[in-house]
Enzyme design. Structure first.
Site, short mmCIF file in Angstrom:
data_model
loop_
_atom_site.label_atom_id
_atom_site.label_comp_id
_atom_site.label_asym_id
_atom_site.label_seq_id
_atom_site.Cartn_x
_atom_site.Cartn_y
_atom_site.Cartn_z
N TYR A 96 -15.79 -2.83 8.28
CA TYR A 96 -14.41 -2.38 8.38
C TYR A 96 -13.76 -2.78 9.70
CZ TYR A 96 -10.51 0.98 8.41
OH TYR A 96 -9.28 1.57 8.47
N LYS A 98 -9.99 -4.79 10.93
CA LYS A 98 -8.93 -4.13 11.68
C LYS A 98 -8.73 -4.75 13.06
CE LYS A 98 -7.55 -1.19 8.58
NZ LYS A 98 -6.18 -1.28 8.02
N GLY A 136 -1.38 7.55 0.42
CA GLY A 136 -1.82 7.66 1.80
C GLY A 136 -0.72 7.46 2.83
N SER A 144 -3.42 -0.96 11.56
CA SER A 144 -4.82 -1.21 11.90
C SER A 144 -5.51 0.16 11.85
CB SER A 144 -4.90 -1.87 13.28
OG SER A 144 -6.24 -2.01 13.69
N GLY A 150 0.85 -1.20 0.00
CA GLY A 150 0.00 0.00 0.00
C GLY A 150 0.87 1.24 0.00
#
Lengths: 304, 269
Positions: free
Chosen positions: A158, A162, A15, A144, A11
């Site tokens: 979601y 997490k 971000g 997380s 990722g």
């Protein structure tokens, strides 16, 4: 033996992941960015390279979906380790978020979110763990979320993904601690990223109101804190005073890496739980009032 | 309005699920057992029926894999509700456990465990929630585990699935509390069931030694406690809820203004 740190960030093309890569690069590390989209990867690579502190540093880009097929992830990480050497720190930042009411979320989203956020962290971890155990050194980070510490209205798809990362991290840490490998779980709050913008599109009113009690922070800030905690080998990484309180409150059976941290948790538990109960009460209020409001306006619509 | 409780238990053909079904049946409930294996279901049905307290009680068996396909689960629960009436309490007990070292667990087990333990609880919950919200009543139980409260050596594939149930339960409870539906998360320890026997086959030494600090308990005991917790806490929560109902603040005003503005905007279009 190596003198330079090799970091692999899943990722890493946008971000928080990208900011973590930049933060590590500024400290002289060699970075591998892993994500699905090749364009975004190249874009991110350019941004990271601007922060070089010497001319030996390298940024490698690998395009793969870390959640779909383990053998792909394994072979891709093997390639990365052949090019840049064994991974010193794995940052599991691949993930996506969404919010919506339980019965309004598309049914396949529960599976999809769990695959990307959870399996997408299991597979890369699995791919690096054997080498780290052989070298008796390493760092594994899981990103997380505060939604992995508290389940809130709108996060039924979601939060579980997490929370799952925390269960994985706790079990894994217990297995690999004798090998001098430390696990860090980061619990960022709402962070100003493209991911959050996407999530906001379907966010229910109640979730928005509840989230307002805590602010939005910047990914650069999260990255600094998270990298520092990972390097120190801290299991819990939290951002800001709200994050500190939530982490202390929900520490449960998590390990501590310093006696001070343990003492703080012991001393603050009662007070933080008291405060938490007030917060929970106000969240329940918000939810109830929105429901009443909605029903009154539905009834009013019917009468027309 | 119904006077009898209708309970649907997934994973009801063995272990804790079967004992929960028996416990509820002893209190006069109508039971639907949901599991994959038809033989085990019929076996379990016989055991549950022995505990009837009156002759109107019914045990319905439905064979389906609750984790594979939502539309199947939805249609099967619809059938059950047509036969025995709307579900008053859903017990999500379908699940499996395993233990082993992280790098020794077969890679596809991570996905499989999460599907059975987590999605296998999401889908039935999703199938009953709308009816429960309409009726403004219901109970939803998730059977997590102590491994869903602490991550231990050997449970890297199992703990995440049980932690996930807690995240689901917390978020869901916040959404459905105003509808008078209560969520219970059970955290049983090692329980003497066929599931545990299966888990013990591959359990690493470290896990065995760590688990010895806590004992093994009986599924009947777990079932009693879990069923009591699901039913009894209502009074307290209702009292607190009544306090909330009585007050106004600026959030309510803002919601009202927002909705009127959007209604007015809709009218103009």
């Amino acid at each position: 033996s190596k003198t330079v740190s090799t970091i692999l960030v899943t990722g890493g093309s946008s971000g928080i992941g990208k900011c973590i890569a930049i933060e590590c690069y500024r400290q002289g590390a060699f970075i591998t960015l892993v994500a699905r989209n090749e364009e975004k990867l190249l874009q991110a690579k350019k941004e990271v390279e601007k922060c070089a502190i010497n001319d030996k540093q390298v940024v490698l880009c690998i395009s793969v979906d870390v959640s779909s097929d383990y053998s792909q992830v394994e072979s891709v990480i093997k390639q990365a380790q052949e090019k840049l050497g064994p991974v010193d720190m794995l940052v599991n930042c691949a993930g996506t978020s969404m919010s919506g009411k339980f019965e309004e979320v598309e049914v396949d989203r529960f599976k999809k979110l769990m695959e990307v956020n959870y399996l997408g962290s299991v597979y890369p971890t699995r791919a690096v763990i054997t080498t780290m155990k052989e070298r008796r050194m390493g760092r594994i980070m899981f990103v997380s979320s505060q939604a992995g510490q508290i389940g809130l209205f709108g996060y039924t798809a979601y939060s579980p993904s997490k929370f799952a990362l925390r269960g994985l991290a706790e079990s894994l840490q217990m297995e690999i601690k004798p090998y001098n490998i430390y696990v860090t779980v980061a619990y960022p709050p709402d962070t100003d990223t493209p991911g959050l913008a996407e999530e906001n599109k379907t966010k229910p009113l109640e979730t928005r109101l509840i989230s307002e009690t805590s602010g939005v922070c910047q990914p650069e800030q999260v990255a600094k804190i998270v990298v520092r905690d990972a390097v120190q080998g801290n299991f819990n990484s939290s951002v800001g005073p709200d994050g500190y309180m939530l982490s202390a409150l929900t520490c449960g059976m998590s390990p501590v890496t310093s006696i001070t941290e343990g003492l703080q948790q012991i001393v603050t538990m009662g007070l933080f739980r008291t405060i938490a109960l007030f917060y929970l009460g106000s969240f329940d209020s918000i939810v109830r009032r929105c429901m009443i409001q909605r029903e009154q306006s539905k009834a009013a619509d019917k009468r027309e």
